[in-house]
Design an enzyme around this catalytic site. Structure first.
Site, PDB file in Angstrom:
ATOM      1  N   LEU B 474       4.764   7.535  11.193  1.00 35.98           N
ATOM      2  CA  LEU B 474       4.003   9.080  10.742  1.00 35.98           C
ATOM      3  C   LEU B 474       4.751   9.728   9.966  1.00 35.98           C
ATOM      4  O   LEU B 474       5.929   9.087   9.077  1.00 35.98           O
ATOM      5  CB  LEU B 474       5.559   9.681  11.571  1.00 35.98           C
ATOM      6  N   GLU B 475       3.985   9.453   8.498  1.00 37.48           N
ATOM      7  CA  GLU B 475       3.887  10.053   6.805  1.00 37.48           C
ATOM      8  C   GLU B 475       4.402  11.516   7.114  1.00 37.48           C
ATOM      9  O   GLU B 475       4.205  12.152   7.724  1.00 37.48           O
ATOM     10  CB  GLU B 475       3.213   9.962   6.874  1.00 37.48           C
ATOM     11  N   ILE B 476       5.447  11.962   7.414  1.00 38.09           N
ATOM     12  CA  ILE B 476       6.525  13.033   7.199  1.00 38.09           C
ATOM     13  C   ILE B 476       6.465  13.330   5.786  1.00 38.09           C
ATOM     14  O   ILE B 476       6.859  13.518   4.389  1.00 38.09           O
ATOM     15  CB  ILE B 476       7.966  13.476   7.458  1.00 38.09           C
ATOM     16  N   THR B 512       0.507   7.210   1.492  1.00 39.58           N
ATOM     17  CA  THR B 512      -0.490   6.522   2.691  1.00 39.58           C
ATOM     18  C   THR B 512      -2.312   7.256   1.840  1.00 39.58           C
ATOM     19  O   THR B 512      -2.802   6.113   1.388  1.00 39.58           O
ATOM     20  CB  THR B 512      -0.705   6.905   4.120  1.00 39.58           C
TER      21      THR B 512
END
Lengths: 452, 728
Positions: B474-476, B512
């Protein structure tokens, strides 16, 4: 009302010390009484009842009740029965049994199910109907016939058979039949495991016993106690709720046939039945599969008196509880007991007769330990202190489900009648009935002796 | 036996294990005091059973380090020499963990393979002692028992050695790894965990006694290799050299095919087992410890240990506990992503609203959640009852009912800024003040979305990867206005959903997408130069990417790829140059959107496993053909053109502060984009491969193609001072 005059006398004659409350009668509430109750002898399944259907057994209990109480059939407002494993042909077994027993076809009947507390539910449903003024006279009972249980075709097979019955052309039929596979024939037995957890009750009981550090020996000793006490009660003719039953084509059955006191040495030889090879629950310290039926006559007090009855007991406060069906499956009595006492305003010391359902020795002993544990009360029940464990000299002294047998749907009425009869016999005032049930549920009820 | 493998987690059940043992009583010379306190291992005697307890201080888990080894041998010597003791039980005092495996710090501290070999030999001696014990030893395993831990408890099996897979306790019993299972207890006279360990110990003691008294006989009495397939027939077959050779050959082939030669360990394991069988166990043990020493020093080992550490770091909430725990979640959009997010939320006990605009779209999403849970039932990871309970946490709806109680809203609607603005405004009209608004976008800058918000401090990006239930990352994304509490809340939810989390700064493509885009651009370029999709796929997978580059475009979606390429291309200009957008545009115009439309570079058919090329692509590629330059078009060059562009962009993200740490960069690349795990991530790759070599390659390609290959300043700095490393 009779109890007003009756009580002081009772207080004098009874050896029991002063109660927290003189009676549990409540203002503006109808008093509800049990006139009497009966049961067929409880038999090991696969014995004399094996060719019967459940409604036959239930009918025997109803006929026995009619005979015992001489209640006019057309006075009965309603009939409720509890059962667990339903025979699909007689899913409302209460109605089938009532019709067969010759009750008026104008008397409605329904069937309830709540695992091992099904007939408790039948009785408390009756209490509700009478308390709310809807009925005056209700018969409540329960029945279980484990000698025969519905075994179904597999889902695939059923689907094919149902589709076949709808198929219109030969071609459709052939194409359906061509999908048949041999594994369609593997049958589906009634679940022995808890649906939500897939764990059998015996397995859960074994884990429960381990969680409460109850040894195999303790369990065997408790089971032996149950059988010995039952044998004694049977010998002394105390099990007066049992009515003889002439089984069609067989001899008349007059008494329970599962009471078999053994020796600790013999019991120690048995292998664990569920957690193999190191578990502690065995066939000897578990209740066995049982056939049997029970029924009680419940009335509004004024109606009973008007009809000239001398009731045996009042049915007073009751509670149902439920908890985690995995790890606390069989702890219903632990949760229900303090709750019902609180509701009634009584303490453990007020209770003269305890009748707890004995599913397994380990389950009973675990409940006794849990009720005696401050730690458990504080951490799991949100209570400040323990309720305390019932003194064994007042506890199941005429035997219990381990020895008398446990027809799932019928046990509740047996517990209530044993309590009422014990109070009458021993001169006690308050009795406490408690039971656990599949699904992690539980029940407790206070039975108050009807003043002499 | 190799002491480093991660093997299995016995998490659901507790297992008790009997070791095989000749079981006669040893006469002793001395009696030392059992009261002597040691750091990790102590024992007490109950009757004639020694209960050996492992409990490493100040740690949640027990690991096998040198101290543990020596203490263990000490204790075992006392046990063997005592007259009073006839059998022993080995148990951990830590709930849920027996021995988690070798201590990674111990291995990292070694600088030469000899050191590792020595440690390995010590461990072997320990295992050998247990195996050859003259008194029965019962290992009572509660919880995870990994790697070396499993070897203390049980002799290993072939299959597990090679794949390092996790095994549930009930399966372990079926495989014959453990002899008895003890199920966890519920509440009783004590807290369940405490009483369960006690009970396990009680049961283990009765088994130990039974073994010593010969009342119980362990079912298995075969040696190490025989245990792996127990039947008489196979053990007979294994006694024939020719059969054995065939088996080695087969296993090797299979391993080569699966690992593509990227991971050296499995083949060495086969070698070791072979040596053990052919030349006897002493030779086997020696070979094992040597090979293990060699392996510990490889780049692959460093890369994987680095990833393990990074993963552990990215499973912590650096932002602290949020002021308000998120209990009620709402997800906008029941598409693939929205439903995926719902699926990983409901089974963690989060109450989740799934909202879409039409009943059909909502129904599809609900079905996706159900199917995800039901698949777990089929694999026996869940009971049908648990599935139903989890599914009941999901509410499907078309309106905003209940949003007034939402603690967090995650939007997963179509990637269109004006649409996102529209839903943001609608949602803000109904949600409470504390509610976080998270956007699951893969490329739209969060600050542009937040521009429409009344409360931008509550707006954050939560970029999930598809399929959400499989992809760990998960990219926050935080903007300058996002509050710390909002970030803490998002991380908390992500962790609850089981994600590995990186927190990055806002910007086009975040981290990403921004790394992937230039590589994708190069993918198109390479295809335009005439390299077929199949060839390209095989070049990328053999480099270590889990999914081939052309297949990846199909999986992501051609329209999404075009959308991203266009957006980022506008922002970053020539650095994102390479292939021409026209390829994607023409594919879209013909309906070749990738897997979801059934056609992309490949043709996808329900039930057909083998992928066939979509021949209609040929004409598109032919019409847009670009000349290939032979000096930069070897297989290796093609691989490096892709990887160096990826790495260069990643390093630039660190340089620009989009990334806070190289660790997050590596974790994001490996877990979100499938960067080769054997290389450890772009930053680890620069460290291990050498910054200079990468810069050299970039310069070479820059000369041929232009500015898209210009190495960034940070990378150049690393190249010019070889002591500079991303990981010290």
């Amino acid at each position: 009302m009779t109890w007003v005059t009756g009580w002081p006398l009772y207080g004098l004659t009874s050896a029991v010390k002063a109660k927290s409350k003189q009676t549990l009668a409540k203002p503006n509430m109808r008093n509800i009484v049990v006139v009497d109750g009966v049961r067929t002898p409880f038999l090991l399944s696969g014995t004399s009842y094996k060719d019967l259907m459940p409604h036959d057994l239930a009918r025997a209990a109803l006929s026995g009740l009619l005979h015992r109480t001489s209640v006019p059939k057309d006075v009965v407002d309603y009939i409720i029965f509890g059962t667990v494993i339903q025979e699909v042909k007689t899913s409302n077994v209460a109605r089938e049994a009532a019709l067969g027993a010759g009750f008026s076809d104008k008397t409605p009947a329904h069937t309830v199910t709540m695992a091992c507390i099904s007939s408790n539910q039948a009785m408390t449903t009756a209490v509700g109907l009478i308390a709310s003024g809807q009925c005056d006279v209700v018969v409540a009972g329960g029945v279980e016939l484990m000698s025969d249980v519905p075994i179904r075709h597999s889902r695939k097979m059923r689907k094919m058979m149902l589709d076949l019955s709808k198929a219109k052309t030969l071609g459709q039929r052939l194409s359906l039949v061509s999908k048949f596979r041999l594994n369609f024939l593997s049958p589906e037995l009634p679940a022995v495991a808890e649906f939500s957890t897939n764990e059998t009750m015996g397995h859960s009981a074994d884990r429960l016993a381990a969680a409460f550090a109850i040894s195999r020996l303790e369990q065997d000793e408790y089971a032996l106690r149950s059988h010995s006490l039952a044998k004694k009660a049977q010998g002394e003719g105390l099990l007066s709720d049992v009515v003889p039953f002439k089984v069609p084509g067989k001899d008349t059955v007059t008494q329970d046939n599962g009471i078999r006191p053994s020796s600790l040495e013999q019991m120690a030889k048995l292998k664990p039945a569920f957690i193999k090879p190191y578990g502690t629950v065995t066939a000897a310290n578990s209740s066995f599969l049982t056939d049997g039926a029970s029924a009680v006559l419940i009335l509004a007090e004024e109606k009973a008196l008007a009809m000239g009855y001398k009731p045996k007991a009042y049915l007073r406060d009751f509670v149902y509880v439920s908890q985690d069906p995995k790890d606390q499956l069989l702890l219903g009595p632990t949760y229900a007991t303090p709750k019902v006492l609180e509701k009634a305003g009584l303490t453990m010391n007020d209770i003269d007769a305890f009748e707890f359902h004995e599913a397994f020795s380990g389950q009973i002993l675990a409940n006794l330990k849990a009720m005696d544990s401050d730690w458990f009360a504080q951490n799991y029940m949100g209570r400040k202190t323990k309720v305390g464990s019932p003194p064994l000299e007042k506890f199941n002294i005429w035997g219990g489900s381990l020895s008398l047998g446990h027809p799932f749907g019928a046990t509740g009425c047996r517990l209530v009648m044993a309590t009422a009869n014990r109070l009458q016999k021993e001169g006690g005032q308050y009795g406490l009935v408690a039971a656990c049930a599949a699904g992690g549920q539980g029940h407790a009820m206070i039975v108050e002796a009807y003043p002499k | 036996m190799v002491a480093s493998r991660a093997v299995g987690s016995l998490s659901r059940f507790t297992a008790s294990r009997m070791l095989r043992c000749p079981g006669y009583i040893c006469r002793s010379f001395t009696r030392s005091s059992a009261l002597l306190t040691r750091t990790h291992i102590n024992y007490g005697v109950k009757g004639d059973v020694a209960v050996i307890r492992i409990n490493s201080p100040n740690s949640k888990v027990n690991t096998l380090g040198q101290e543990v080894h020596s203490e263990f041998i000490e204790v075992m010597n006392e046990v063997w020499s005592s007259n009073q003791i006839r059998s022993a039980v080995l148990i951990s005092s830590k709930p849920g963990c027996f021995i988690a495996g070798a201590d990674l710090n111990m291995l990292t501290a070694c600088t030469t393979s000899q050191e590792v070999t020595q440690i390995s030999q010590e461990a072997q001696r320990m295992f050998e002692k247990v195996e050859k014990s003259t008194k029965p030893i019962v290992a009572a395993i509660n919880g995870s028992c990994l790697g070396g831990g499993l070897e203390v408890g049980v002799p290993a099996a072939f299959d597990m050695m090679l794949t390092g897979r996790g095994i549930r306790a009930d399966r372990a019993k079926k495989m014959g790894l453990v002899d008895q299972l003890v199920e966890p207890l519920g509440p009783g006279i004590k807290p369940p965990e405490e009483r369960t360990i006690e009970y396990l110990e009680e049961v283990a003691i009765t088994f130990a006694k039974g073994l010593a008294d010969k009342k119980i006989s362990p079912k298995r009495d075969k040696g190490l290799v025989e245990t792996f397939y127990l039947t008489e027939l196979t053990s007979y077959a294994m006694s024939i050299p020719f059969v054995r050779q065939q088996i080695y050959k087969k296993v090797e082939e299979k391993v080569r095919k699966q690992t593509k030669g990227l991971y050296p360990a499995p083949l060495k394991i086969i070698d070791v087992v072979k040596t053990g069988i052919e030349q006897g166990s002493d030779a086997g043990y020696l070979s094992e410890s040597q090979k293990f020493g060699e392996l510990a020093m490889t780049k692959e080992s460093k890369a994987l240990m680095g990833l393990y550490r990074g993963q552990t770091l990215c499973k912590k909430n650096k932002f602290g506990a949020p002021q308000k725990e998120v209990k009620q979640l709402a997800i906008l959009g029941a598409g693939l992503m929205g439903a995926g997010i719902a699926q990983v939320s409901v089974d963690k006990g989060l109450q989740t609203i799934l909202k879409d605009a039409t009943l059909a779209a909502l129904g599809r999403g609900q079905q996706q959640v159900f199917r995800g849970l039901n698949d777990k039932v089929k694999k026996k990871a869940l009971t049908s009852f648990e599935r139903d309970t989890f599914f009941s946490n999901l509410t499907g709806q078309l309106d905003y009912q209940g949003f007034e109680k939402a603690d967090m809203v995650i939007e997963a609607v179509f990637e269109d800024l004006s649409l996102k603005h529209k839903v943001l405004k609608e949602v803000e009209a109904v949600i409470p003040d504390h509610c976080v608004f998270a956007s699951n976008t893969s490329a739209l800058p969060i600050n542009e979305i937040a521009a429409a918000s009344k409360r931008p401090e509550k707006v954050i990006g939560m970029h999930y990867f598809s399929p959400v239930d499989k992809m760990q990352l998960l990219e926050i994304i935080t903007t300058q206005k996002t509050s710390k509490d909002t970030t803490a809340s998002a991380v908390e939810v992500g962790l609850k959903q089981g994600k590995v989390i990186i927190v990055v700064k806002d910007g086009p493509g975040f981290y990403t997408t921004r790394c992937l885009a230039p590589m994708m651009s190069e993918v198109i370029r390479i295809l335009q130069e005439g390299v077929g999709p199949k060839k390209l796929d095989s070049l990328t997978t053999s480099f270590g990417f889990p999914v081939g580059a052309a297949t990846l475009v199909d999986e992501v979606g051609v329209d999404v790829a075009k959308h991203v390429a266009e957006n980022l291309g506008n922002v970053f200009g020539e650095r994102f140059a390479g292939g021409s957008l026209e390829v994607l545009k023409q594919m879209i115009s013909k309906g070749f959107l990738g897997r979801k439309s059934g056609k992309g570079f490949y043709i996808y058919q329900e039930g057909v496993k083998s992928k066939n090329l979509n021949s209609d692509i040929d004409s598109i590629l032919a019409s847009l053909k670009m000349p290939s330059q032979p000096d930069v078009s070897s297989d290796e060059d093609i691989q490096y053109r892709l990887v160096t562009r990826f790495v260069n962009e990643a390093v630039l993200c660190l340089q620009e502060g989009v990334l806070a740490t190289p660790t997050e960069g590596d974790i994001g690349a490996v877990f979100g984009l499938g960067f080769p795990p054997s290389l450890g991530g772009p930053f680890r790759f620069v460290d291990l491969y050498g910054a200079q070599k990468i810069v050299d390659r970039l310069r070479k390609y820059e000369a041929a193609y232009g500015k898209q290959f210009t190495p960034c300043q940070l990378l150049v700095d690393h190249a010019s001072s070889p002591n500079k490393k991303f990981y010290q």
